[in-house]
Design an enzyme around this catalytic site. Structure first.
Site, PDB file in Angstrom:
ATOM      1  N   ASP A  90      88.682   9.230  40.186  1.00  0.00           N
ATOM      2  CA  ASP A  90      87.867   8.251  39.471  1.00  0.00           C
ATOM      3  C   ASP A  90      88.270   8.168  37.992  1.00  0.00           C
ATOM      4  O   ASP A  90      88.783   9.132  37.429  1.00  0.00           O
ATOM      5  CB  ASP A  90      86.393   8.662  39.595  1.00  0.00           C
ATOM      6  CG  ASP A  90      85.460   7.489  39.362  1.00  0.00           C
ATOM      7  OD1 ASP A  90      85.946   6.362  39.170  1.00  0.00           O
ATOM      8  OD2 ASP A  90      84.244   7.704  39.357  1.00  0.00           O
ATOM      9  N   TRP A 148      89.864   5.096  31.554  1.00  0.00           N
ATOM     10  CA  TRP A 148      91.052   5.611  30.846  1.00  0.00           C
ATOM     11  C   TRP A 148      91.765   4.454  30.146  1.00  0.00           C
ATOM     12  O   TRP A 148      92.168   4.561  28.985  1.00  0.00           O
ATOM     13  CB  TRP A 148      91.983   6.279  31.864  1.00  0.00           C
ATOM     14  CG  TRP A 148      93.246   6.863  31.301  1.00  0.00           C
ATOM     15  CD1 TRP A 148      93.440   8.138  30.878  1.00  0.00           C
ATOM     16  CD2 TRP A 148      94.501   6.178  31.125  1.00  0.00           C
ATOM     17  NE1 TRP A 148      94.733   8.308  30.437  1.00  0.00           N
ATOM     18  CE2 TRP A 148      95.409   7.111  30.575  1.00  0.00           C
ATOM     19  CE3 TRP A 148      94.939   4.877  31.365  1.00  0.00           C
ATOM     20  CZ2 TRP A 148      96.720   6.796  30.279  1.00  0.00           C
ATOM     21  CZ3 TRP A 148      96.254   4.551  31.052  1.00  0.00           C
ATOM     22  CH2 TRP A 148      97.127   5.505  30.514  1.00  0.00           C
ATOM     23  N   ARG A 208      92.603  -2.789  33.144  1.00  0.00           N
ATOM     24  CA  ARG A 208      92.269  -1.799  34.183  1.00  0.00           C
ATOM     25  C   ARG A 208      93.486  -1.464  35.050  1.00  0.00           C
ATOM     26  O   ARG A 208      93.652  -0.320  35.485  1.00  0.00           O
ATOM     27  CB  ARG A 208      91.157  -2.337  35.092  1.00  0.00           C
ATOM     28  CG  ARG A 208      89.834  -2.544  34.417  1.00  0.00           C
ATOM     29  CD  ARG A 208      88.831  -3.144  35.398  1.00  0.00           C
ATOM     30  NE  ARG A 208      88.676  -2.328  36.589  1.00  0.00           N
ATOM     31  CZ  ARG A 208      87.959  -1.205  36.642  1.00  0.00           C
ATOM     32  NH1 ARG A 208      87.327  -0.797  35.566  1.00  0.00           N
ATOM     33  NH2 ARG A 208      87.867  -0.523  37.750  1.00  0.00           N
ATOM     34  N   SER A 252      88.747   2.552  49.215  1.00  0.00           N
ATOM     35  CA  SER A 252      87.603   2.665  50.121  1.00  0.00           C
ATOM     36  C   SER A 252      87.309   1.329  50.788  1.00  0.00           C
ATOM     37  O   SER A 252      87.757   0.270  50.312  1.00  0.00           O
ATOM     38  CB  SER A 252      86.370   3.140  49.351  1.00  0.00           C
ATOM     39  OG  SER A 252      85.832   2.074  48.600  1.00  0.00           O
ATOM     40  N   GLU A 262      84.731  -0.115  50.555  1.00  0.00           N
ATOM     41  CA  GLU A 262      83.926  -0.874  49.584  1.00  0.00           C
ATOM     42  C   GLU A 262      84.787  -1.491  48.474  1.00  0.00           C
ATOM     43  O   GLU A 262      84.337  -2.386  47.759  1.00  0.00           O
ATOM     44  CB  GLU A 262      82.866   0.029  48.919  1.00  0.00           C
ATOM     45  CG  GLU A 262      81.710   0.443  49.829  1.00  0.00           C
ATOM     46  CD  GLU A 262      82.035   1.625  50.731  1.00  0.00           C
ATOM     47  OE1 GLU A 262      82.812   2.510  50.293  1.00  0.00           O
ATOM     48  OE2 GLU A 262      81.552   1.658  51.875  1.00  0.00           O
ATOM     49  N   ASN A 263      86.017  -1.006  48.318  1.00  0.00           N
ATOM     50  CA  ASN A 263      86.850  -1.469  47.202  1.00  0.00           C
ATOM     51  C   ASN A 263      87.373  -2.901  47.351  1.00  0.00           C
ATOM     52  O   ASN A 263      87.839  -3.498  46.376  1.00  0.00           O
ATOM     53  CB  ASN A 263      88.065  -0.537  46.994  1.00  0.00           C
ATOM     54  CG  ASN A 263      87.718   0.766  46.289  1.00  0.00           C
ATOM     55  OD1 ASN A 263      88.392   1.779  46.452  1.00  0.00           O
ATOM     56  ND2 ASN A 263      86.662   0.756  45.489  1.00  0.00           N
ATOM     57  N   TRP A 264      87.293  -3.486  48.555  1.00  0.00           N
ATOM     58  CA  TRP A 264      87.819  -4.840  48.768  1.00  0.00           C
ATOM     59  C   TRP A 264      87.108  -5.877  47.914  1.00  0.00           C
ATOM     60  O   TRP A 264      87.651  -6.968  47.676  1.00  0.00           O
ATOM     61  CB  TRP A 264      87.699  -5.244  50.235  1.00  0.00           C
ATOM     62  CG  TRP A 264      88.553  -4.444  51.169  1.00  0.00           C
ATOM     63  CD1 TRP A 264      88.118  -3.491  52.040  1.00  0.00           C
ATOM     64  CD2 TRP A 264      89.977  -4.518  51.341  1.00  0.00           C
ATOM     65  NE1 TRP A 264      89.190  -2.969  52.745  1.00  0.00           N
ATOM     66  CE2 TRP A 264      90.337  -3.581  52.330  1.00  0.00           C
ATOM     67  CE3 TRP A 264      90.983  -5.288  50.748  1.00  0.00           C
ATOM     68  CZ2 TRP A 264      91.648  -3.390  52.745  1.00  0.00           C
ATOM     69  CZ3 TRP A 264      92.301  -5.096  51.159  1.00  0.00           C
ATOM     70  CH2 TRP A 264      92.618  -4.154  52.146  1.00  0.00           C
ATOM     71  N   ARG A 290      86.451  -5.763  44.808  1.00  0.00           N
ATOM     72  CA  ARG A 290      86.916  -5.817  43.411  1.00  0.00           C
ATOM     73  C   ARG A 290      87.683  -7.124  43.186  1.00  0.00           C
ATOM     74  O   ARG A 290      88.131  -7.755  44.142  1.00  0.00           O
ATOM     75  CB  ARG A 290      87.815  -4.611  43.129  1.00  0.00           C
ATOM     76  CG  ARG A 290      87.032  -3.324  43.126  1.00  0.00           C
ATOM     77  CD  ARG A 290      87.852  -2.192  42.567  1.00  0.00           C
ATOM     78  NE  ARG A 290      87.056  -0.983  42.523  1.00  0.00           N
ATOM     79  CZ  ARG A 290      87.219  -0.009  41.638  1.00  0.00           C
ATOM     80  NH1 ARG A 290      88.159  -0.084  40.734  1.00  0.00           N
ATOM     81  NH2 ARG A 290      86.455   1.051  41.671  1.00  0.00           N
ATOM     82  N   ARG A 293      86.185  15.733  41.882  1.00  0.00           N
ATOM     83  CA  ARG A 293      85.850  14.375  41.428  1.00  0.00           C
ATOM     84  C   ARG A 293      86.024  14.309  39.926  1.00  0.00           C
ATOM     85  O   ARG A 293      85.434  15.115  39.181  1.00  0.00           O
ATOM     86  CB  ARG A 293      84.439  13.958  41.807  1.00  0.00           C
ATOM     87  CG  ARG A 293      84.118  12.580  41.239  1.00  0.00           C
ATOM     88  CD  ARG A 293      83.263  11.742  42.099  1.00  0.00           C
ATOM     89  NE  ARG A 293      83.333  10.343  41.686  1.00  0.00           N
ATOM     90  CZ  ARG A 293      82.884   9.342  42.387  1.00  0.00           C
ATOM     91  NH1 ARG A 293      82.332   9.563  43.540  1.00  0.00           N
ATOM     92  NH2 ARG A 293      82.985   8.107  41.958  1.00  0.00           N
ATOM     93  N   ARG A 303      79.135  12.184  42.227  1.00  0.00           N
ATOM     94  CA  ARG A 303      78.743  11.590  43.509  1.00  0.00           C
ATOM     95  C   ARG A 303      79.829  11.835  44.543  1.00  0.00           C
ATOM     96  O   ARG A 303      80.999  12.041  44.195  1.00  0.00           O
ATOM     97  CB  ARG A 303      78.596  10.069  43.352  1.00  0.00           C
ATOM     98  CG  ARG A 303      77.294   9.619  42.759  1.00  0.00           C
ATOM     99  CD  ARG A 303      77.250   8.114  42.805  1.00  0.00           C
ATOM    100  NE  ARG A 303      78.419   7.590  42.104  1.00  0.00           N
ATOM    101  CZ  ARG A 303      78.343   6.800  41.058  1.00  0.00           C
ATOM    102  NH1 ARG A 303      77.193   6.415  40.597  1.00  0.00           N
ATOM    103  NH2 ARG A 303      79.438   6.379  40.473  1.00  0.00           N
TER     104      ARG A 303
HETATM  105  C1  FPP Z   1      89.036   4.805  40.500  1.00  0.00           C
HETATM  106  O1  FPP Z   1      89.194   4.227  39.256  1.00  0.00           O
HETATM  107  C2  FPP Z   1      90.185   4.714  41.387  1.00  0.00           C
HETATM  108  C3  FPP Z   1      90.291   3.859  42.467  1.00  0.00           C
HETATM  109  C4  FPP Z   1      89.469   2.687  42.724  1.00  0.00           C
HETATM  110  C5  FPP Z   1      91.253   4.113  43.515  1.00  0.00           C
HETATM  111  C6  FPP Z   1      92.648   3.713  43.186  1.00  0.00           C
HETATM  112  C7  FPP Z   1      93.408   4.902  42.800  1.00  0.00           C
HETATM  113  C8  FPP Z   1      94.609   4.821  42.273  1.00  0.00           C
HETATM  114  C9  FPP Z   1      95.271   3.522  42.009  1.00  0.00           C
HETATM  115  C10 FPP Z   1      95.319   6.056  41.935  1.00  0.00           C
HETATM  116  C11 FPP Z   1      96.591   6.088  42.711  1.00  0.00           C
HETATM  117  C12 FPP Z   1      96.372   6.318  44.116  1.00  0.00           C
HETATM  118  C13 FPP Z   1      97.092   5.800  45.130  1.00  0.00           C
HETATM  119  C14 FPP Z   1      96.844   6.306  46.500  1.00  0.00           C
HETATM  120  C15 FPP Z   1      98.149   4.777  44.953  1.00  0.00           C
HETATM  121  P1  FPP Z   1      88.080   3.182  38.799  1.00  0.00           P
HETATM  122  O2  FPP Z   1      88.688   1.828  38.796  1.00  0.00           O
HETATM  123  O3  FPP Z   1      86.875   3.307  39.676  1.00  0.00           O
HETATM  124  O4  FPP Z   1      87.774   3.665  37.357  1.00  0.00           O
HETATM  125  P2  FPP Z   1      86.446   3.386  36.503  1.00  0.00           P
HETATM  126  O5  FPP Z   1      85.308   4.024  37.279  1.00  0.00           O
HETATM  127  O6  FPP Z   1      86.717   4.055  35.207  1.00  0.00           O
HETATM  128  O7  FPP Z   1      86.296   1.904  36.389  1.00  0.00           O
END
Ligand code: FPP
Length: 222
Positions: free
Chosen positions: A13, A18, A26, A58, A60-62, A64, A178, A184
């Site tokens: 995370d 960062w 981002r 995840s 859930e990430n779709w 974004r 984490r 979490r």
């Molecule tokens: C959390 O950062 C990270 C992710 C949503 C997953 C993606 C992870 C990477 C790109 C690292 C490399 C991994 C692979 C397998 C290529 P965030 O966007 O949630 O950060 P924030 O909470 O600070 O917004």
């Protein structure tokens, strides 16, 4: 203190934060996150870590923004393309997530191909197993396992549930990491972390390094 090879799992995370801190988009944070992961894979493969499982994307990430999703998918292609480096470190690639042929699967073909190629081209490696959770959600995994047990009319026992997970051979997690000050679990490996220690750090994932990895390993061994 035990010296058995460990299973380390990471929720990576803080890429976005960062980047924001540096006035960068981002996506730059995710790019730095992929590089950090490559470093952590190398470091872990040289320690007594038998399994490293990371939450790449995840279910859930779709939701974004499209451009961010595209960028993260591209980074997966980059990670799975690091075949020479993975082979040099004797790392075997593995994947868990919603099966590509399951209704609702959204994994584009180029990511499917990159995953299959990395698995195939590292399959004879005997060192650390790197499992990337992509299009992964633990509740979906557990629901699917339970449905398979019902469909096969087998008994619902912990052993049978384990057998029906995306990867039945993944051992219990010893330490779950984490980053970025979040405490979490976010629907990650709910079954597999039953006895895990949890290592929380305020550092965002791009700043997670081998010193932090050693601290997480020490926690697992205590
Ligand atoms: C959390 O950062 C990270 C992710 C949503 C997953 C993606 C992870 C990477 C790109 C690292 C490399 C991994 C692979 C397998 C290529 P965030 O966007 O949630 O950060 P924030 O909470 O600070 O917004």
């Amino acid at each position: 203190m035990s010296s058995k090879p460990l299973h380390v799992a990471c929720i990576m995370d803080g890429n976005g934060r960062w980047a924001r801190k540096r006035g960068l988009p981002r996506t730059a944070g995710h790019t730095a996150g992929e590089e950090s992961l490559a470093d952590v894979v190398r470091a872990a493969s040289k320690r007594d870590v038998a399994y490293l499982t990371v939450f790449g994307f995840s279910t859930e990430n779709w939701v974004r923004p499209r451009a961010e999703v595209r960028h993260i998918l591209g980074l997966h292609k980059k990670l799975f393309g690091r075949i020479a480096e993975l082979n040099e470190n004797n790392v075997r690639v593995n994947w868990i997530g919603r099966p590509f042929d399951e209704p609702g699967s959204r994994t584009p073909l180029y990511v499917q191909r990159a995953i299959r190629k990395a698995i195939d081209e590292t399959k004879t490696n005997t060192g650390m197993v790197l499992t990337v959770a992509f299009d992964y959600g633990s509740r979906s995994e557990l629901t699917r396992a339970a449905k398979r047990i019902v469909a096969n009319q087998t008994e619902l026992t912990p052993a049978n549930l384990q057998l029906n997970l995306y990867d039945a051979s993944l051992p219990p997690v010893d330490v779950l990491v984490r980053t970025s000050g979040e405490s979490r679990i976010s629907n990650f490996l709910l079954w597999q972390i039953n006895v895990a220690k949890i290592y929380f750090t305020d550092r965002p994932w791009p700043d997670f390094d081998s010193v932090e990895l050693d601290a997480a390993i020490a926690l697992a061994k205590n």
